[in-house]
Design a protein around this motif. Sequence first.
Motif, mmCIF file in Angstrom:
data_model
loop_
_atom_site.group_PDB
_atom_site.id
_atom_site.type_symbol
_atom_site.label_atom_id
_atom_site.label_comp_id
_atom_site.label_asym_id
_atom_site.label_seq_id
_atom_site.Cartn_x
_atom_site.Cartn_y
_atom_site.Cartn_z
ATOM 1 N N LEU A 14 0.847 -1.199 0.000
ATOM 2 C CA LEU A 14 0.000 0.000 0.000
ATOM 3 C C LEU A 14 0.881 1.247 0.000
ATOM 4 C CD1 LEU A 14 -2.628 -1.104 2.666
ATOM 5 C CD2 LEU A 14 -3.133 -0.609 0.268
ATOM 6 N N LEU A 15 1.979 1.178 0.758
ATOM 7 C CA LEU A 15 2.909 2.318 0.807
ATOM 8 C C LEU A 15 3.611 2.495 -0.543
ATOM 9 C CD1 LEU A 15 4.487 1.694 4.332
ATOM 10 C CD2 LEU A 15 2.887 3.504 3.696
ATOM 11 N N TYR A 16 4.049 1.369 -1.130
ATOM 12 C CA TYR A 16 4.709 1.471 -2.449
ATOM 13 C C TYR A 16 3.747 2.093 -3.454
ATOM 14 C CZ TYR A 16 7.842 -2.132 -0.473
ATOM 15 O OH TYR A 16 8.693 -2.856 0.316
ATOM 16 N N GLY A 17 2.485 1.626 -3.440
ATOM 17 C CA GLY A 17 1.494 2.139 -4.376
ATOM 18 C C GLY A 17 1.272 3.636 -4.207
ATOM 19 N N ALA A 18 1.219 4.077 -2.938
ATOM 20 C CA ALA A 18 1.010 5.505 -2.677
ATOM 21 C C ALA A 18 2.158 6.325 -3.243
ATOM 22 C CB ALA A 18 0.852 5.744 -1.177
ATOM 23 N N VAL A 19 3.395 5.815 -3.104
ATOM 24 C CA VAL A 19 4.561 6.528 -3.626
ATOM 25 C C VAL A 19 4.521 6.550 -5.153
ATOM 26 C CG1 VAL A 19 7.085 6.527 -3.782
ATOM 27 C CG2 VAL A 19 5.979 5.940 -1.624
ATOM 28 N N LEU A 20 4.202 5.414 -5.759
ATOM 29 C CA LEU A 20 4.245 5.303 -7.218
ATOM 30 C C LEU A 20 3.066 5.998 -7.903
ATOM 31 C CD1 LEU A 20 5.387 1.573 -7.644
ATOM 32 C CD2 LEU A 20 6.784 3.630 -7.920
ATOM 33 N N SER A 21 1.947 6.189 -7.163
ATOM 34 C CA SER A 21 0.740 6.730 -7.790
ATOM 35 C C SER A 21 1.006 8.052 -8.513
ATOM 36 C CB SER A 21 -0.359 6.921 -6.743
ATOM 37 O OG SER A 21 0.034 7.881 -5.788
ATOM 38 N N PHE A 44 14.575 5.706 -10.105
ATOM 39 C CA PHE A 44 14.630 6.178 -11.487
ATOM 40 C C PHE A 44 13.587 7.278 -11.731
ATOM 41 C CE2 PHE A 44 13.471 5.922 -15.991
ATOM 42 C CZ PHE A 44 14.722 6.057 -16.587
ATOM 43 N N PHE A 45 12.373 7.076 -11.216
ATOM 44 C CA PHE A 45 11.300 8.057 -11.412
ATOM 45 C C PHE A 45 11.676 9.400 -10.805
ATOM 46 C CE2 PHE A 45 7.780 4.561 -11.460
ATOM 47 C CZ PHE A 45 8.208 4.175 -12.711
ATOM 48 N N LYS A 46 12.284 9.369 -9.622
ATOM 49 C CA LYS A 46 12.639 10.624 -8.940
ATOM 50 C C LYS A 46 13.598 11.458 -9.771
ATOM 51 C CE LYS A 46 13.291 9.051 -4.536
ATOM 52 N NZ LYS A 46 13.895 9.061 -3.228
ATOM 53 N N LYS A 65 2.707 17.867 2.042
ATOM 54 C CA LYS A 65 3.205 17.301 3.305
ATOM 55 C C LYS A 65 3.225 15.777 3.247
ATOM 56 C CE LYS A 65 2.017 21.004 6.482
ATOM 57 N NZ LYS A 65 0.972 21.510 7.369
ATOM 58 N N ILE A 66 2.128 15.206 2.725
ATOM 59 C CA ILE A 66 2.063 13.743 2.603
ATOM 60 C C ILE A 66 3.156 13.247 1.658
ATOM 61 C CG2 ILE A 66 0.614 11.803 1.887
ATOM 62 C CD1 ILE A 66 -0.712 12.990 4.186
ATOM 63 N N LYS A 67 3.332 13.957 0.536
ATOM 64 C CA LYS A 67 4.358 13.545 -0.428
ATOM 65 C C LYS A 67 5.745 13.591 0.201
ATOM 66 C CE LYS A 67 2.178 14.673 -4.826
ATOM 67 N NZ LYS A 67 2.068 15.677 -5.902
ATOM 68 N N ALA A 68 5.977 14.608 1.034
ATOM 69 C CA ALA A 68 7.280 14.720 1.693
ATOM 70 C C ALA A 68 7.520 13.536 2.621
ATOM 71 C CB ALA A 68 7.371 16.039 2.468
ATOM 72 N N VAL A 69 6.463 13.104 3.327
ATOM 73 C CA VAL A 69 6.597 11.939 4.219
ATOM 74 C C VAL A 69 6.782 10.658 3.398
ATOM 75 C CG1 VAL A 69 5.449 10.533 5.969
ATOM 76 C CG2 VAL A 69 5.307 13.017 6.097
ATOM 77 N N LEU A 70 6.036 10.555 2.283
ATOM 78 C CA LEU A 70 6.129 9.343 1.456
ATOM 79 C C LEU A 70 7.519 9.170 0.843
ATOM 80 C CD1 LEU A 70 2.684 9.210 -0.412
ATOM 81 C CD2 LEU A 70 3.511 7.700 1.397
ATOM 82 N N ALA A 71 8.258 10.265 0.729
ATOM 83 C CA ALA A 71 9.625 10.157 0.201
ATOM 84 C C ALA A 71 10.495 9.285 1.099
ATOM 85 C CB ALA A 71 10.242 11.549 0.043
ATOM 86 N N TYR A 72 10.040 9.086 2.346
ATOM 87 C CA TYR A 72 10.815 8.268 3.288
ATOM 88 C C TYR A 72 10.406 6.785 3.265
ATOM 89 C CZ TYR A 72 12.642 12.550 5.405
ATOM 90 O OH TYR A 72 13.285 13.742 5.614
ATOM 91 N N VAL A 73 9.462 6.433 2.391
ATOM 92 C CA VAL A 73 8.966 5.041 2.410
ATOM 93 C C VAL A 73 10.086 3.989 2.278
ATOM 94 C CG1 VAL A 73 7.635 3.347 1.055
ATOM 95 C CG2 VAL A 73 6.541 5.430 1.877
ATOM 96 N N PRO A 74 11.027 4.129 1.310
ATOM 97 C CA PRO A 74 12.079 3.098 1.255
ATOM 98 C C PRO A 74 12.875 3.009 2.564
ATOM 99 C CG PRO A 74 12.078 4.405 -0.759
ATOM 100 C CD PRO A 74 11.136 5.091 0.188
ATOM 101 N N SER A 75 13.192 4.146 3.160
ATOM 102 C CA SER A 75 13.957 4.135 4.410
ATOM 103 C C SER A 75 13.131 3.621 5.584
ATOM 104 C CB SER A 75 14.464 5.542 4.737
ATOM 105 O OG SER A 75 15.334 5.977 3.727
#
Lengths: 228, 105
Positions: free
Chosen positions: A84-91, A120-122, B32-42
């Motif tokens: 769910l977290l990956y999807g939110a980031v990739l959306s 890569f996307f970033k 704000k949410i996007k800024a937090v989501l940038a930390y998802v891999p970490s």
Amino acid sequence: MLSKKQFLTKGMLDVATHMLSVIPFGIICGAIGIELGFNPYLVYGLSIIIFGGASQIVFLQLLSGGASALIAITSVGVINSRHLLYGAVLSEYLEKLSFIKKLLISYLIVDQGFAESNKFFKKNKTEENLHYHLIGTGGTLWVCWQIATITGIILGSFVPDEIGLKFAIPLTFIAIVVQDLKKMDHVIVMFAAGVSSLIFFNAPFKSYIIIAPIIALIVAALLLRFKK
Amino acid sequence: MTWLSIIIAGIVTYFARMTMVALISGDMLGDKIKAVLAYVPSAVFPAIIFPGVFINDYGTFIEMNDPKIFGALVAIIVGYFSRNVIATILSGLFSYWMIIFIFNF
């Protein structure tokens, strides 16, 4: 401006190095299923229907240990909820795709593919057809995962578990996050996630895998507030 | 029965993969949410790394002299400087095997 084919190839290359851990893990996954006494078709069915390494092993171990189907399914759901977290980031990068394409590409989102495609996307935010990179990473992982689990099923008990190939899994994830150790905020978030995962390791349904990231993201949110 | 469980588990997993991709559009997430989501891999990957290193197959903590700790440290150092995935994984595996070999012969 890169072509679709170039994105696809780049994705395949970016994830190729992770095969070093994905293939042994896939072999172990197939072999464990056979050793636990499951039907080979069933063990392989998991690789297509669930397509999620750790959750497949847990599913089979729980069922063979006499756990109810409900517990096995819940565990798979909890372990895989991190997607769910990956999807939110990739959306953000996939929002221009049609609904059908979104439904199809979602099947290919797995840990290593998410990690490499997200990096890569970033770097290439403005490009079009970025999703071909994700098809490249996810597709490569899918094909290798299928071949590896079939190999494990055929080899069965011939696969030695003493050489510690399982250790390649944490190593592949170390390779993914190690460059972020240069950023202090990321170091704090990683430490929060790691320590929480150990503290909550015995929480039911392997839920440490989602509890720890949530705690770490709360820490990240606090850090962002503190920075301002 | 087992097949039915696999299919349900597969559907649950697929929904975890698909829900956010299919339902969220860019303007739904604030900065704000996007800024937090940038930390998802970490935030996610150390939750796989730490148990993989510090907890053994039986679900208990390893000893502080376990070769996995040495292997992980070597991998972190090699990975940090080489920026190379293969070098990271192989250095970790070989240093881990080396310690096992030295103390087992």
